[in-house]
Scaffold this motif. Structure first.
Motif, PDB file in Angstrom:
ATOM      1  N   VAL A   1     -12.148 -16.712   0.668  1.00 21.06           N
ATOM      2  CA  VAL A   1     -10.690 -16.921   0.642  1.00 21.06           C
ATOM      3  C   VAL A   1     -10.136 -17.065   2.061  1.00 21.06           C
ATOM      4  O   VAL A   1     -10.494 -16.304   2.960  1.00 21.06           O
ATOM      5  CB  VAL A   1      -9.994 -15.733  -0.077  1.00 21.06           C
ATOM      6  CG1 VAL A   1      -8.484 -15.939  -0.112  1.00 21.06           C
ATOM      7  CG2 VAL A   1     -10.545 -15.565  -1.493  1.00 21.06           C
TER       8      VAL A   1
ATOM      9  N   TYR B   1      -8.814  -9.624  -9.692  1.00 18.00           N
ATOM     10  CA  TYR B   1      -9.652 -10.557  -8.920  1.00 18.00           C
ATOM     11  C   TYR B   1     -10.971  -9.903  -8.544  1.00 18.00           C
ATOM     12  O   TYR B   1     -11.016  -8.730  -8.162  1.00 18.00           O
ATOM     13  CB  TYR B   1      -8.925 -11.014  -7.647  1.00 18.00           C
ATOM     14  CG  TYR B   1      -7.708 -11.836  -7.953  1.00 18.00           C
ATOM     15  CD1 TYR B   1      -7.816 -13.172  -8.312  1.00 18.00           C
ATOM     16  CD2 TYR B   1      -6.437 -11.264  -7.919  1.00 18.00           C
ATOM     17  CE1 TYR B   1      -6.693 -13.929  -8.630  1.00 18.00           C
ATOM     18  CE2 TYR B   1      -5.305 -12.008  -8.230  1.00 18.00           C
ATOM     19  CZ  TYR B   1      -5.447 -13.333  -8.577  1.00 18.00           C
ATOM     20  OH  TYR B   1      -4.341 -14.075  -8.898  1.00 18.00           O
ATOM     21  N   SER B   2     -12.033 -10.685  -8.647  1.00 19.08           N
ATOM     22  CA  SER B   2     -13.328 -10.211  -8.193  1.00 19.08           C
ATOM     23  C   SER B   2     -13.973 -11.279  -7.305  1.00 19.08           C
ATOM     24  O   SER B   2     -13.277 -12.164  -6.800  1.00 19.08           O
ATOM     25  CB  SER B   2     -14.200  -9.802  -9.381  1.00 19.08           C
ATOM     26  OG  SER B   2     -15.344  -9.110  -8.916  1.00 19.08           O
TER      27      SER B   2
ATOM     28  N   MET C   1       2.182   1.753  -3.576  1.00 17.04           N
ATOM     29  CA  MET C   1       1.143   2.070  -4.573  1.00 17.04           C
ATOM     30  C   MET C   1      -0.215   2.011  -3.878  1.00 17.04           C
ATOM     31  O   MET C   1      -0.812   0.956  -3.740  1.00 17.04           O
ATOM     32  CB  MET C   1       1.216   1.071  -5.729  1.00 17.04           C
ATOM     33  CG  MET C   1       0.221   1.368  -6.827  1.00 17.04           C
ATOM     34  SD  MET C   1       0.650   0.399  -8.301  1.00 17.04           S
ATOM     35  CE  MET C   1      -0.943  -0.009  -8.905  1.00 17.04           C
TER      36      MET C   1
ATOM     37  N   ARG D   1       0.818  -1.210   0.000  1.00 16.19           N
ATOM     38  CA  ARG D   1       0.000   0.000   0.000  1.00 16.19           C
ATOM     39  C   ARG D   1       0.857   1.268   0.000  1.00 16.19           C
ATOM     40  O   ARG D   1       0.513   2.251  -0.655  1.00 16.19           O
ATOM     41  CB  ARG D   1      -0.897  -0.022   1.247  1.00 16.19           C
ATOM     42  CG  ARG D   1      -1.941   1.053   1.293  1.00 16.19           C
ATOM     43  CD  ARG D   1      -2.521   1.155   2.691  1.00 16.19           C
ATOM     44  NE  ARG D   1      -3.301   0.000   3.064  1.00 16.19           N
ATOM     45  CZ  ARG D   1      -4.617   0.004   3.222  1.00 16.19           C
ATOM     46  NH1 ARG D   1      -5.286   1.123   3.042  1.00 16.19           N
ATOM     47  NH2 ARG D   1      -5.250  -1.091   3.590  1.00 16.19           N
TER      48      ARG D   1
ATOM     49  N   ALA E   1      -4.893  -6.363  -4.800  1.00 12.83           N
ATOM     50  CA  ALA E   1      -5.232  -5.420  -3.730  1.00 12.83           C
ATOM     51  C   ALA E   1      -6.720  -5.085  -3.808  1.00 12.83           C
ATOM     52  O   ALA E   1      -7.287  -4.989  -4.900  1.00 12.83           O
ATOM     53  CB  ALA E   1      -4.412  -4.144  -3.869  1.00 12.83           C
ATOM     54  N   ALA E   2      -7.341  -4.946  -2.668  1.00 11.52           N
ATOM     55  CA  ALA E   2      -8.764  -4.578  -2.649  1.00 11.52           C
ATOM     56  C   ALA E   2      -9.152  -4.129  -1.255  1.00 11.52           C
ATOM     57  O   ALA E   2      -8.465  -4.431  -0.273  1.00 11.52           O
ATOM     58  CB  ALA E   2      -9.632  -5.771  -3.058  1.00 11.52           C
TER      59      ALA E   2
ATOM     60  N   ASP F   1     -17.615 -13.557  -5.641  1.00 16.96           N
ATOM     61  CA  ASP F   1     -18.978 -14.116  -5.671  1.00 16.96           C
ATOM     62  C   ASP F   1     -20.014 -13.075  -5.225  1.00 16.96           C
ATOM     63  O   ASP F   1     -21.193 -13.198  -5.555  1.00 16.96           O
ATOM     64  CB  ASP F   1     -19.054 -15.334  -4.738  1.00 16.96           C
ATOM     65  CG  ASP F   1     -18.526 -15.038  -3.342  1.00 16.96           C
ATOM     66  OD1 ASP F   1     -17.509 -14.318  -3.232  1.00 16.96           O
ATOM     67  OD2 ASP F   1     -19.118 -15.499  -2.352  1.00 16.96           O
TER      68      ASP F   1
ATOM     69  N   ILE G   1     -11.028   2.309  -4.264  1.00 17.81           N
ATOM     70  CA  ILE G   1     -10.048   1.203  -4.293  1.00 17.81           C
ATOM     71  C   ILE G   1     -10.542   0.046  -5.171  1.00 17.81           C
ATOM     72  O   ILE G   1      -9.788  -0.495  -5.989  1.00 17.81           O
ATOM     73  CB  ILE G   1      -9.764   0.718  -2.848  1.00 17.81           C
ATOM     74  CG1 ILE G   1      -9.074   1.826  -2.055  1.00 17.81           C
ATOM     75  CG2 ILE G   1      -8.946  -0.571  -2.847  1.00 17.81           C
ATOM     76  CD1 ILE G   1      -9.076   1.639  -0.545  1.00 17.81           C
TER      77      ILE G   1
END
Ligand code: NAP
Length: 311
Positions: free
Chosen positions: A156, A98-99, A34, A31, A58-59, A101, A76
């Motif tokens: 996850v 990445y996304s 970036m 973080r 990152a999310a 469900d 973000i």
């Protein structure tokens, strides 16, 4: 090939740094290096690194906190991925993003009223702020016109970070009885498997640029869509918790003498700020075809993950 990985301190980012060794030159950023809420910094980093591939792990993942912090979650999750993809497009790079469900409302059912898994073509309809911001991110990546893979994962867990596995192991040492939600269905997915499968996908999209073994590029035409990326099989949080204790009991250092009783409760008995979809099941047929091999079951991934705790 130069690969810029965001979110290096996260569950997936941490594993990507391990898994991608040998695939190319890995520049993994945290973080401070970036900050996705600082869009100028995002642009500057990409312009100075000039990667061939960006992997955005990152999310803003605090699903309940996002309900009262929607602007931060949106910049973000919803805006920064589009900026990354625009920058990537300008330099001829691709992006893996990445996304989740949680882009779905969880109401999908079959003719008998049973839950059936969501395919990549089902219409999203998020029911919480986090899901809305992640869907905005998907759309921004697609709209950028950058060659992209959007990998939707779910539930996850990892040996580090904040996740259900670590929470259960901690509570299992503190309590003799736990109440766990038993009416939400999905696929627990180990971050180590996510990273290894992402690496497998990248290798499938790699092409030799010249006779030199090291001179590897990407076939950008294969970066063109959404894939569900979850371990196979479906379960509930309650059943997942029970399996965690069964497997952890075989590893004396993870839980104490007594395995706690895990009692099923309903979503309504565990009020939290963000609504969760009841059906989080993601169909993995498209992923399986891409990989050409069966997808590891969630039970096997759990065993593999637990092996990573020091004995
Ligand atoms: N966790 C889940 O159950 C789950 C489920 C479905 C999909 N996903 C998706 O899978 C991907 C990976 O998730 P994960 O589980 O690895 O997440 P995670 O463990 O929560 O890690 C998130 C990462 O994002 C970084 N981050 C947060 N805000 C940032 C900012 N403003 N600028 C730069 N970095 C920032 C964090 O850095 P700090 O360490 O500094 O906070 C951390 O490295 C995400 O796209 C997530 O939406 C996750």
């Amino acid at each position: 090939m130069k690969i810029l990985v965001t979110g290096k301190t996260g569950q997936v980012g941490h594993e990507l740094e391990r898994s991608l060794q040998g695939v190319g030159e890995i520049i993994a950023v945290d973080r401070a290096q970036m900050d996705l809420s600082n869009l100028d910094q995002v642009r500057e980093v990409i312009r100075s690194v000039k990667p061939d591939l960006i992997i955005n792990s990152a999310a803003y993942t605090a699903v309940d906190k996002a309900e009262s912090d929607p602007d931060a979650a949106m910049i973000i999750n919803g805006i920064a991925p589009g900026v990354m993809a625009e920058e990537a497009k300008k330099i001829g790079a691709a992006i893996i993003h990445y996304s989740t469900d949680y882009v779905f409302d969880g109401t999908k059912r079959g003719s008998q009223g049973e839950f059936v898994p969501y395919t990549e073509d089902d219409a999203p309809n998020p029911v919480n702020v986090y899901g809305k911001t992640k869907l905005a991110g998907e759309l921004a990546v697609i709209d950028s016109g950058c060659p992209h893979l959007i990998l939707r994962t779910s539930w996850v867990y990892s040996t580090h970070g904040k996740n259900f596995l670590l929470t259960m192991l901690r509570l299992g040492n503190e309590r003799s009885e736990l109440n766990v939600v038993d009416d939400q269905w999905g696929s627990p997915t180990w971050s180590g498997w996510i990273a290894d499968t992402t690496t497998q996908i990248i290798n499938k999209c790699a092409i030799k640029k010249s006779g030199d073994q090291q001179d590897i590029g990407l076939d950008l035409s294969s970066f063109n869509g959404i894939y569900n990326l979850v371990n196979s099989g479906y379960t509930t949080w309650c059943r997942f918790a029970r399996q965690i204790f069964i497997e952890a009991a075989g590893k004396g250092n993870l839980i104490g003498q007594n395995i706690p009783s895990v009692l099923p409760i309903g979503t309504r008995d565990y009020p939290v700020p963000a609504t969760r979809p009841a059906n989080s099941e993601l169909h993995i047929g498209k992923l399986q075809t891409l990989l050409g091999t069966p997808v590891t079951s969630w039970e096997h991934s759990l065993i593999a993950c637990l092996r990573n705790f020091r004995q």
